[in-house]
Design a protein around this motif. Sequence first.
Motif, short mmCIF file in Angstrom:
data_model
loop_
_atom_site.label_atom_id
_atom_site.label_comp_id
_atom_site.label_asym_id
_atom_site.label_seq_id
_atom_site.Cartn_x
_atom_site.Cartn_y
_atom_site.Cartn_z
N ASN A 117 2.06 -22.21 -3.45
CA ASN A 117 0.84 -21.28 -3.82
C ASN A 117 0.48 -21.44 -5.23
OD1 ASN A 117 0.82 -20.18 -1.17
ND2 ASN A 117 2.41 -18.98 -1.54
N ALA A 118 1.21 -21.52 -6.08
CA ALA A 118 0.97 -21.79 -7.60
C ALA A 118 0.00 -22.84 -7.73
CB ALA A 118 2.17 -21.73 -8.45
N GLY A 119 0.39 -23.94 -7.18
CA GLY A 119 -0.56 -25.10 -7.10
C GLY A 119 -1.89 -25.09 -6.77
N ILE A 120 -2.01 -24.41 -5.59
CA ILE A 120 -3.37 -23.98 -5.17
C ILE A 120 -3.95 -22.92 -5.97
CG2 ILE A 120 -4.34 -22.39 -3.29
CD1 ILE A 120 -3.47 -24.95 -2.03
N ASP A 121 -3.44 -21.92 -6.67
CA ASP A 121 -4.16 -21.00 -7.61
C ASP A 121 -4.46 -22.10 -8.89
OD1 ASP A 121 -3.58 -18.80 -6.32
OD2 ASP A 121 -1.82 -18.44 -7.08
N MET A 122 -3.52 -22.89 -9.17
CA MET A 122 -4.03 -23.89 -10.56
C MET A 122 -5.21 -24.63 -10.18
SD MET A 122 -0.10 -25.20 -11.61
CE MET A 122 -0.74 -26.30 -12.70
N LEU A 123 -5.22 -25.16 -8.94
CA LEU A 123 -6.44 -25.87 -8.58
C LEU A 123 -7.89 -25.01 -8.53
CD1 LEU A 123 -5.00 -28.17 -5.62
CD2 LEU A 123 -5.81 -28.94 -7.76
N LEU A 124 -7.64 -23.78 -8.03
CA LEU A 124 -8.57 -22.86 -7.66
C LEU A 124 -9.17 -22.34 -9.10
CD1 LEU A 124 -7.82 -21.08 -4.80
CD2 LEU A 124 -9.62 -22.32 -4.91
N GLY A 125 -8.25 -22.50 -10.15
CA GLY A 125 -8.68 -22.31 -11.64
C GLY A 125 -9.66 -23.46 -12.43
N CYS A 126 -9.76 -24.48 -11.62
CA CYS A 126 -10.60 -25.53 -12.21
C CYS A 126 -12.08 -25.45 -11.68
CB CYS A 126 -9.96 -26.79 -11.78
SG CYS A 126 -8.31 -27.24 -12.43
N ASN A 127 -12.95 -25.66 -12.62
CA ASN A 127 -14.36 -25.38 -12.29
C ASN A 127 -14.63 -26.52 -11.47
OD1 ASN A 127 -14.72 -22.90 -13.56
ND2 ASN A 127 -15.09 -24.02 -15.53
N GLU A 128 -14.26 -27.72 -11.72
CA GLU A 128 -14.59 -28.89 -10.72
C GLU A 128 -14.20 -28.71 -9.47
OE1 GLU A 128 -13.12 -29.02 -13.71
OE2 GLU A 128 -13.95 -30.45 -15.27
N VAL A 129 -12.85 -28.10 -9.19
CA VAL A 129 -12.33 -28.10 -7.85
C VAL A 129 -13.15 -27.14 -7.21
CG1 VAL A 129 -10.33 -27.37 -6.54
CG2 VAL A 129 -10.04 -29.01 -8.55
N GLN A 130 -13.47 -25.90 -7.85
CA GLN A 130 -14.41 -25.01 -7.33
C GLN A 130 -15.59 -25.28 -6.84
OE1 GLN A 130 -14.67 -21.27 -9.56
NE2 GLN A 130 -12.52 -20.90 -9.69
N ALA A 131 -16.37 -26.40 -7.50
CA ALA A 131 -17.47 -26.84 -7.05
C ALA A 131 -17.44 -27.84 -6.06
CB ALA A 131 -18.22 -27.72 -8.55
N THR A 132 -16.37 -28.61 -5.91
CA THR A 132 -16.31 -29.50 -4.63
C THR A 132 -15.88 -28.65 -3.60
OG1 THR A 132 -15.06 -31.03 -6.42
CG2 THR A 132 -14.65 -31.12 -3.83
N LEU A 133 -15.12 -27.62 -3.82
CA LEU A 133 -14.83 -26.62 -2.67
C LEU A 133 -16.02 -25.85 -2.24
CD1 LEU A 133 -12.36 -25.72 -0.82
CD2 LEU A 133 -11.79 -23.77 -2.49
N GLN A 134 -16.78 -25.40 -3.14
CA GLN A 134 -17.92 -24.78 -2.59
C GLN A 134 -18.99 -25.71 -1.72
OE1 GLN A 134 -19.11 -21.88 -1.99
NE2 GLN A 134 -18.42 -21.16 -4.24
N LYS A 135 -19.09 -26.91 -2.25
CA LYS A 135 -19.80 -28.11 -1.40
C LYS A 135 -19.19 -28.34 0.13
CE LYS A 135 -21.25 -30.89 -5.32
NZ LYS A 135 -21.24 -32.14 -6.03
#
Length: 161
Positions: A137-155
Motif C-alpha cells: 500500500n505504501a508503494g501504491i501511495d508512492m506511485l500515486l504521488g508522482c505526477n507522471e504516474v498520475q498522468a499515465t493513470l489518467q490516460k
Amino acid sequence: MQTDSKELIVAMKKYLGQYYKAKLKRKQLEVRLKNFREEMVEAKGINYSPVPGGKSGCTTSKTEDYVVRALEIEDRIMKQQVEVQRAMFAVMEVMDFLPIDSVERSVLEYRHIDCLPWKFIIARMSYSKASCHNYYNAGIDMLLGCNEVQATLQKYMESNK
C-alpha cells in the motif's frame, strides 16, 4: 477531472494488474488451442476411395474447418502475446518511479511483474503478511504521488471507460 483517492488506488491496482490479466488470457487461449487440437486428431484427413477409378484425394471440409479454426486461435494467441509484452512494459515503466532498492518496489514487482501469490511474496520477503500489505500500500501511495504516474493513470482510466 477530479478523482478521489480510493478511486485512484483502485485504478492504480487495476493498471498494475493488466499484465497478469493479459497473461491469463494468453494462457486461456493456449488451453483452447490444445483442446481444439486434441479434437482435430479425431477428424479425418483425406478420403480415399477403395474402388478403382473412384474419387480420391478429396479433403473433407471438416478437416479444413479445423485447420482454419486452429490458425485463427494461433493468430489470437500471437496478438495476445503482443498485448502481454505491452502490458509488462507499461507496468515496468511505472515501477521505475520507485527507488530501485526499496521494499515497496520489491513487493510490487513480486506481485505485479512476477505475478506471485501473497504467500510466496511473504516467504520471499521474510516479513509478516501485514507488513507486506503495508509495504504494498505504501508503494501504491508512492506511485500515486508522482505526477507522471498520475498522468499515465489518467490516460489509462479514460481509455478504459
